[in-house]
Design an enzyme around this catalytic site. Structure first.
Site: not given
Length: 790
Positions: A81, A136, A178-179, A204, A238-239, A328, A360
């Protein structure tokens, strides 16, 4: 967003002790009763109670911050520091590239969500997404040694989300989104890629796309197809589905040969209620629905809903159809249904219990690893394609025997193996290298790798193979569940381990104790199905007469009367538990929490013998970030003879190999090759001569002090040493030094410790330390059950 979780079972697969399952288990939302199973999949079954306990125990959550520099002295703190930190501050201000030299930024990824599409559960909010984002972060570290911090942003406004993330660019080397629900995820990712000068990826979308693309490359290879010629039908818009479609088109599939279907049917030019992301994939077609679109199609790529693909429609596809049913937890069609009507089909799903899992975890850790290592400013299409091609190529390579044995990869390239196994250790170097090179070739790398051979070697050394192999051990235990006797089931810690042993699918626990006491403890632990547990009470067990007869015949010439034997059977839990195993009512035994190791071993040895021609001994595993050290014998043999030392070395080397390590054995001593001299060295030297005589197939050397076995600089003083690198198997000269060393390292060393693991008994027996916690007991139980030790 169903398709965005293809491969989300990676969290459950990657961590045997119960990371939150992403897929079938968590989706069973109706089963939220305390203690009820989260999943009906027998290979991955556990309860809400155990999942919550996992996240709560030891310390809440799954991550912590650990200093990477010494912090012991005032000088250390001054360097860390003030005033020492001023020097790197000024260096970075002068040249921002210096941040990669002086800070953790170049190996730091933020995992960011707003919780609007949590693993298929829907919009549960930013705070509820935190366990998933922590998971994750753990996967980043576990698979690619990427440091990661989870960040949850409490906003559904894309502009606020974008602004918050963009402002954090100085903190991180990359961003993993994510999500996040569609279509906001498209808006957010595109805006951040335009504003920020670091890698951005919404996993995703692109993680699923990369792994699916790798599988399709190989499926086309096996069926003699070229990407530019195939006709593909995508079900779901979807994505993840749109990302898959875009990437596959970038790799060569023609736009006009792809029909994308959503709930309303094929997406065509001018169709109502089609947003800009869907309209990019609109094509003219006479097909009115999915059924008509599939006629004559080569590929079905599904990221939609269970049962969306009917078997009779598969019959109308082209010869040797390629079916990627990735919804899924239940795919668009189950593989056995598709195979029944089209045995020539190649099929992939997002599930781990069928071949060709689109997972993934095969991609994102290594993509970021490669991007970070060249300080890439983006993750572009070239890098995604390179990752897909590298994964595909790896699946086509023959799996080396040692990798197959250690990691449980029992397939070679073919219709049931078009995607590598998630735990293949070669993924790190193959995928990361390909991504790094693509970043350099496409001009987004800010630093260059000059020697890729050296880079691959560095990648291999970053991770400890033990973690991957232990994961496979847990999976193998599920495939061959055993009946494990828990000898001290009145203890909370033991019961927790036994509950996990059952609920995670490793086998059936037999609980030794007083029935009322054990049941009361189970009730305290919020177990609803108490009567489903098998309790063995020595006071009422029907096998007691047989046990007394068996044990009296063993001990009657060792000074024991029949009354002594009956008392032991009724009162000594370790004796009773060992008798359950001896008489075949259990397959293995776990004990040690209420007795010392020596006392427990004496009681067990009254009933069970060593293997024929075997010498029982103990091994401690010291597991660091990138290394594992096997230390033996730490528990039983006070002063082993030369023959016994040689035997311990051979058997410990075998255990090391079963856990994924090429053994390098050092026979330790206070003396290194005779300096200093002493009277306790001959048995060590003779043990080395015995291995010379036997011609063993591993490296070994001795006698040598620990620094000569473990320190590169000291090793260089002895160029004649037969060890090519620091030893990973340490054979101790006697029990006193071994036991002391193991316990000191366990308390002070900072490494994870497994053991002692007992080797050489006729039946699987493991004796845990008295200070063990539930995960320790569970690990020993699984190791015994899977036959890795024992």
């Amino acid at each position: 967003m169903a398709g965005c979780v293809a491969g989300r079972e990676a969290i459950r697969e990657a961590a045997p002790c119960g990371f939150p399952p992403r897929g079938p288990a968590v989706r069973a939302r109706a089963q939220t009763k305390k203690g009820a199973p989260l999943s009906e999949d027998d290979t991955n079954r556990f309860t809400t109670r155990e999942a919550l306990f996992y996240h709560e125990t030891i310390r809440p959550g799954k991550i912590e911050i650990v200093a990477s520099k010494p912090m012991a002295t005032q000088r250390d703190l001054s360097l860390a520091y003030s005033p020492g930190v001023a020097a790197p501050v000024e260096a970075i201000a002068e040249d921002p590239a210096n941040a990669a030299r002086y800070t953790a930024r170049s190996n730091l990824v933020a995992v960011i969500s707003n919780g609007t599409a949590i693993l298929g559960l829907g919009n549960l909010g930013a705070l509820a997404s935190k366990p998933v984002m922590e998971g994750k972060a753990v996967l980043f570290k576990r698979f690619a040694d990427v440091d990661s911090i989870d960040i949850e942003l409490d906003t559904e406004d894309p502009d606020k989300f974008i602004e918050a993330v963009a402002l954090m660019e100085p903190s991180f080397g990359g961003i993993n989104l994510e999500d996040i629900a569609a279509p906001e995820c498209f808006i957010i990712e595109q805006a951040l890629r335009e504003r920020m000068n670091i890698p951005i990826m919404h996993d995703d979308q692109h993680g699923t796309a990369i792994i699916a693309a790798a599988g399709l490359i190989n499926a086309c290879h096996l069926t003699d197809r070229k990407l530019e010629d195939v006709k593909m039908v995508v079900n779901g818009a979807g994505a993840s589905a749109l990302a898959c479609t875009a990437l596959l088109k970038a790799m060569g599939i023609r736009h006009e040969n792809v029909i994308v279907c959503d709930r309303s049917g094929p997406i065509t030019p001018g169709r109502d209620n089609v947003d800009q992301w869907k309209s990019a994939h609109a094509v003219e077609t006479g097909a009115k629905d999915l059924h008509e679109a599939l006629k004559g199609a080569d590929i079905f790529l599904g990221l939609s809903a269970a049962g969306a693909l009917k078997p009779e429609w598969v019959e109308e596809m082209a010869d040797r159809p390629i079916i990627f049913a990735m919804a899924n937890p239940v795919p668009e069609i189950m593989p056995d249904e598709a195979k029944r009507v089209r045995p020539d089909a190649i099929i992939a799903t997002g599930r781990s219990d069928y071949p060709n899992q689109v997972n993934n975890v095969l991609g994102f850790p290594f993509i970021f690893r490669g991007a970070l290592d060249v300080r890439a400013t983006a993750i572009n299409e070239e890098m995604k394609i390179a990752a897909a091609q590298a994964i595909a190529e790896l699946a086509r390579q023959r799996v080396p025997e040692e990798v197959a044995a250690a990691y449980g990869i029992d397939h070679q390239f073919g219709t049931d193996y078009i995607i590598p196994a998630p735990f293949d250790p070669r993924l790190m170097e193959v995928v990361s290298s390909a991504v790094a090179k693509a970043a350099m070739d496409s001009g987004v790398a800010q630093s260059a790798i000059e020697d890729f051979d050296a880079y691959r070697l560095a990648l291999r050394s970053r991770l400890n193979p033990t973690t991957s192999v232990l994961t496979r051990v847990y999976e193998n235990a599920k495939g061959n569940p055993k009946r494990m006797v828990f000898a001290e089931a009145e203890e909370d810690v033991v019961l927790r381990a036994a509950i996990q042993f059952r609920d995670f699918g490793y086998g059936t626990p037999i609980l030794v104790g007083r029935t009322e006491k054990v049941q009361a403890k189970l009730k305290e632990l919020a177990v609803d199905d108490i009567d489903s547990f098998e309790i063995a009470n020595s006071r009422v067990h029907e096998s007691v007469p047989q046990m007394v007869d068996f044990l009296y015949k063993r001990l009657q010439r060792r000074g024991y009367t029949e009354r002594d034997v009956r008392r032991m059977v009724n009162q000594e839990r370790n004796v009773f538990a060992a008798l359950l195993v001896a008489l075949g009512e259990g397959d293995g035994l776990i004990s040690g929490l209420t007795r010392t190791f020596a006392q427990t071993a004496r009681e067990v040895n009254l009933v069970l013998d060593p293997k024929p021609d075997a010498l029982p001994f103990g091994i401690h595993l010291m597991i660091g970030k990138s290394h594992t050290t096997f230390m033996a014998d730490t528990t039983i043999n006070e002063r082993p003879s030369s023959e016994e030392l040689a035997y311990i070395a051979r058997e410990t080397a075998a255990v090391a190999r079963r856990l994924g390590h090429e053994p390098r054995v050092a026979f330790l001593s206070y003396s290194t090759f005779g300096n200093p001299s002493g009277k306790w060295l001959e048995n060590i030297r003779e043990a080395v001569h015995i291995l010379d005589r036997d011609g063993v197939d591993f490296e070994y050397e001795g006698e040598m002090a620990p620094d000569a076995a473990l320190n590169h600089k000291v090793m260089e003083l002895y160029p004649f040493s037969r060890l090519s690198a620091p030893a990973n198997v340490l054979i101790m000269p006697g029990l006193q030094s071994a036991n002391l060393s193991a316990k000191i390292l366990r308390e002070l060393g900072g490494n994870a410790t497994i053991g002692p693991m007992l080797v050489g008994m006729e039946k699987p027996v493991q004796i845990a330390p008295m200070t063990a916690i539930a995960p320790d007991l569970l690990t020993l139980a699984v190791l015994a059950s899977a036959g890795v030790v024992g």
